[in-house]
Scaffold this motif. Structure first.
Motif, PDB file in Angstrom:
ATOM      1  N   PHE A 161      71.779  27.977   3.592  1.00  0.00           N
ATOM      2  CA  PHE A 161      71.757  29.149   4.213  1.00  0.00           C
ATOM      3  C   PHE A 161      71.085  29.205   5.700  1.00  0.00           C
ATOM      4  N   VAL A 162      71.398  30.188   6.526  1.00  0.00           N
ATOM      5  CA  VAL A 162      71.089  30.274   7.924  1.00  0.00           C
ATOM      6  C   VAL A 162      69.942  31.378   8.270  1.00  0.00           C
ATOM      7  N   LEU A 163      68.831  31.509   8.554  1.00  0.00           N
ATOM      8  CA  LEU A 163      68.097  32.714   8.827  1.00  0.00           C
ATOM      9  C   LEU A 163      68.012  32.983  10.196  1.00  0.00           C
ATOM     10  N   THR A 164      68.632  34.014  10.730  1.00  0.00           N
ATOM     11  CA  THR A 164      68.800  34.238  11.979  1.00  0.00           C
ATOM     12  C   THR A 164      67.692  35.398  12.731  1.00  0.00           C
ATOM     13  N   GLY A 165      67.726  35.532  14.056  1.00  0.00           N
ATOM     14  CA  GLY A 165      66.830  36.462  14.398  1.00  0.00           C
ATOM     15  C   GLY A 165      67.387  37.898  14.156  1.00  0.00           C
ATOM     16  N   ILE A 166      68.717  38.106  14.100  1.00  0.00           N
ATOM     17  CA  ILE A 166      69.417  39.353  13.904  1.00  0.00           C
ATOM     18  C   ILE A 166      69.355  39.846  12.337  1.00  0.00           C
ATOM     19  N   ILE A 167      69.492  38.789  11.700  1.00  0.00           N
ATOM     20  CA  ILE A 167      69.141  39.228  10.206  1.00  0.00           C
ATOM     21  C   ILE A 167      67.733  39.473   9.867  1.00  0.00           C
ATOM     22  N   LEU A 168      66.826  38.936  10.772  1.00  0.00           N
ATOM     23  CA  LEU A 168      65.265  39.590  10.480  1.00  0.00           C
ATOM     24  C   LEU A 168      65.126  40.932  11.229  1.00  0.00           C
ATOM     25  N   GLY A 169      65.744  41.219  12.227  1.00  0.00           N
ATOM     26  CA  GLY A 169      65.735  42.291  12.955  1.00  0.00           C
ATOM     27  C   GLY A 169      66.289  43.458  12.435  1.00  0.00           C
ATOM     28  N   VAL A 170      67.568  43.357  11.732  1.00  0.00           N
ATOM     29  CA  VAL A 170      68.168  44.333  10.864  1.00  0.00           C
ATOM     30  C   VAL A 170      67.308  44.798   9.624  1.00  0.00           C
ATOM     31  N   GLY A 171      66.739  43.325   8.847  1.00  0.00           N
ATOM     32  CA  GLY A 171      65.836  43.884   7.698  1.00  0.00           C
ATOM     33  C   GLY A 171      64.673  44.517   8.117  1.00  0.00           C
ATOM     34  N   MET A 172      64.028  44.173   9.451  1.00  0.00           N
ATOM     35  CA  MET A 172      63.062  44.892   9.843  1.00  0.00           C
ATOM     36  C   MET A 172      63.122  46.504   9.964  1.00  0.00           C
ATOM     37  N   PHE A 173      64.486  47.059  10.561  1.00  0.00           N
ATOM     38  CA  PHE A 173      64.822  48.277  10.496  1.00  0.00           C
ATOM     39  C   PHE A 173      65.008  48.702   9.237  1.00  0.00           C
ATOM     40  N   GLY A 174      65.552  48.182   8.088  1.00  0.00           N
ATOM     41  CA  GLY A 174      65.701  48.771   6.816  1.00  0.00           C
ATOM     42  C   GLY A 174      64.437  49.088   6.129  1.00  0.00           C
ATOM     43  N   GLY A 175      63.450  47.901   6.472  1.00  0.00           N
ATOM     44  CA  GLY A 175      62.208  48.031   5.765  1.00  0.00           C
ATOM     45  C   GLY A 175      61.542  49.573   6.238  1.00  0.00           C
ATOM     46  N   TYR A 176      61.442  49.472   7.779  1.00  0.00           N
ATOM     47  CA  TYR A 176      60.779  50.583   8.428  1.00  0.00           C
ATOM     48  C   TYR A 176      61.520  51.858   7.713  1.00  0.00           C
ATOM     49  N   ALA A 177      62.824  52.096   7.715  1.00  0.00           N
ATOM     50  CA  ALA A 177      63.559  53.028   7.031  1.00  0.00           C
ATOM     51  C   ALA A 177      63.061  53.345   5.707  1.00  0.00           C
ATOM     52  N   ALA A 178      62.795  52.337   4.982  1.00  0.00           N
ATOM     53  CA  ALA A 178      62.294  52.492   3.515  1.00  0.00           C
ATOM     54  C   ALA A 178      60.965  53.245   3.580  1.00  0.00           C
ATOM     55  N   ILE A 179      59.934  52.578   4.531  1.00  0.00           N
ATOM     56  CA  ILE A 179      58.894  52.978   4.432  1.00  0.00           C
ATOM     57  C   ILE A 179      58.574  54.363   4.795  1.00  0.00           C
ATOM     58  N   VAL A 180      59.318  54.926   5.891  1.00  0.00           N
ATOM     59  CA  VAL A 180      59.363  56.318   6.476  1.00  0.00           C
ATOM     60  C   VAL A 180      59.829  57.307   5.344  1.00  0.00           C
ATOM     61  N   ALA A 181      60.942  56.754   4.530  1.00  0.00           N
ATOM     62  CA  ALA A 181      61.461  57.483   3.556  1.00  0.00           C
ATOM     63  C   ALA A 181      60.585  58.003   2.648  1.00  0.00           C
ATOM     64  N   VAL A 182      59.831  56.923   2.003  1.00  0.00           N
ATOM     65  CA  VAL A 182      58.722  57.456   1.132  1.00  0.00           C
ATOM     66  C   VAL A 182      57.647  58.086   1.655  1.00  0.00           C
ATOM     67  N   PHE A 183      57.127  57.606   2.938  1.00  0.00           N
ATOM     68  CA  PHE A 183      55.946  58.372   3.251  1.00  0.00           C
ATOM     69  C   PHE A 183      56.522  59.814   3.655  1.00  0.00           C
ATOM     70  N   LEU A 184      57.598  60.287   4.275  1.00  0.00           N
ATOM     71  CA  LEU A 184      57.908  61.599   4.538  1.00  0.00           C
ATOM     72  C   LEU A 184      58.517  62.397   3.298  1.00  0.00           C
ATOM     73  N   GLY A 185      58.862  61.629   2.204  1.00  0.00           N
ATOM     74  CA  GLY A 185      59.373  62.245   0.885  1.00  0.00           C
ATOM     75  C   GLY A 185      57.891  62.693   0.220  1.00  0.00           C
ATOM     76  N   ILE A 186      56.919  61.756   0.274  1.00  0.00           N
ATOM     77  CA  ILE A 186      55.441  62.506  -0.614  1.00  0.00           C
ATOM     78  C   ILE A 186      55.181  63.532   0.453  1.00  0.00           C
ATOM     79  N   ALA A 187      55.024  63.474   1.762  1.00  0.00           N
ATOM     80  CA  ALA A 187      54.530  64.391   2.604  1.00  0.00           C
ATOM     81  C   ALA A 187      55.318  65.786   2.497  1.00  0.00           C
ATOM     82  N   GLY A 188      56.414  65.620   2.510  1.00  0.00           N
ATOM     83  CA  GLY A 188      57.414  66.774   2.206  1.00  0.00           C
ATOM     84  C   GLY A 188      57.055  67.595   0.909  1.00  0.00           C
ATOM     85  N   LEU A 189      56.715  66.844  -0.285  1.00  0.00           N
ATOM     86  CA  LEU A 189      56.468  67.368  -1.574  1.00  0.00           C
ATOM     87  C   LEU A 189      54.902  67.709  -1.800  1.00  0.00           C
TER      88      LEU A 189
END
Length: 212
Positions: A161-189
């Motif tokens: 396989f080949v690990l590229t910068g864009i794969i890391l970048g898109v993965g970072m954005f996905g991780g950010y979205a997951a963390i924000v989803a959990v945090f705001l979900g807890i905050a909202g409830l």
């Protein structure tokens, strides 16, 4: 006589934003393609939908002195979403430029808004500060990742396989979205202290001279 309770509150905004972030995180996580085209497509839908929610909240939730933050966040998100929605612009360099700019600007605005809200004693101040810090962190992490990074690797029994910068970048954005989803979900409830205090009926004042 107390003022009527609002039907759309900060907690509702947090829950809607959490749902949008969760949807973006799931699309990134379960997509086998982490290219710039896919990353910007998911990002575009996420930030445009978030911009609509923030724009509505500026008038339905926040008082006049607090509307600058959701309006600014909504405008920046809308511009970033429209730019990333143009198919011809969905390149690796465009992904890093758009997402880094959006993350740093919105993160800084939300951080400043949260600090000012904390001085006023608002219950949602900590949530704004935290989400703003997450945005700034995402921008800084994407700055560190070289857009042209390429690293071949192999997994025994699975292939090469080949690990590229864009794969890391898109993965970072996905991780950010997951963390924000959990945090705001807890905050909202989680009921805020200020909201709990508003629902309590004040104790009746003692009647002077009742024992006479």
């Amino acid at each position: 006589m107390s003022a009527p309770a609002r039907t759309f509150t900060v907690r509702h905004v947090q829950l809607v934003r959490a749902l949008l972030a969760a949807a973006a995180a799931l699309m990134i996580t379960f997509s086998p393609d982490h290219s710039a085209a896919v990353g910007l497509s998911v990002f575009s839908g996420f930030v445009i939908a978030s911009a609509l929610v923030l724009g509505l909240s500026a008038w339905l939730v926040h008082p006049a002195g607090r509307r600058w933050a959701p309006i600014a966040l909504g405008l920046i998100s809308l511009i970033a979403g429209m730019a990333s929605g143009i198919p011809a612009w969905r390149t690796n360099d465009a992904f890093f430029a758009i997402v880094i700019g959006w993350a740093l600007l919105t993160g800084l605005i939300e951080l400043i808004s949260g600090i000012r809200a904390r001085r006023s004693g608002e219950a949602s101040a900590r949530d704004e500060i935290t989400v703003g810090a997450f945005g700034i962190l995402l921008g800084l992490l994407l700055i560190v990742i070289p857009a042209g990074f390429t690293q071949p690797y192999a997994i025994e029994g699975a292939g090469e396989f080949v690990l590229t910068g864009i794969i890391l970048g898109v993965g970072m954005f996905g991780g950010y979205a997951a963390i924000v989803a959990v945090f705001l979900g807890i905050a909202g409830l989680t009921p805020k202290r200020a909201e709990a205090a508003d629902t309590d009926d004040p104790a009746p004042a003692p009647i002077q001279g009742a024992d006479r």
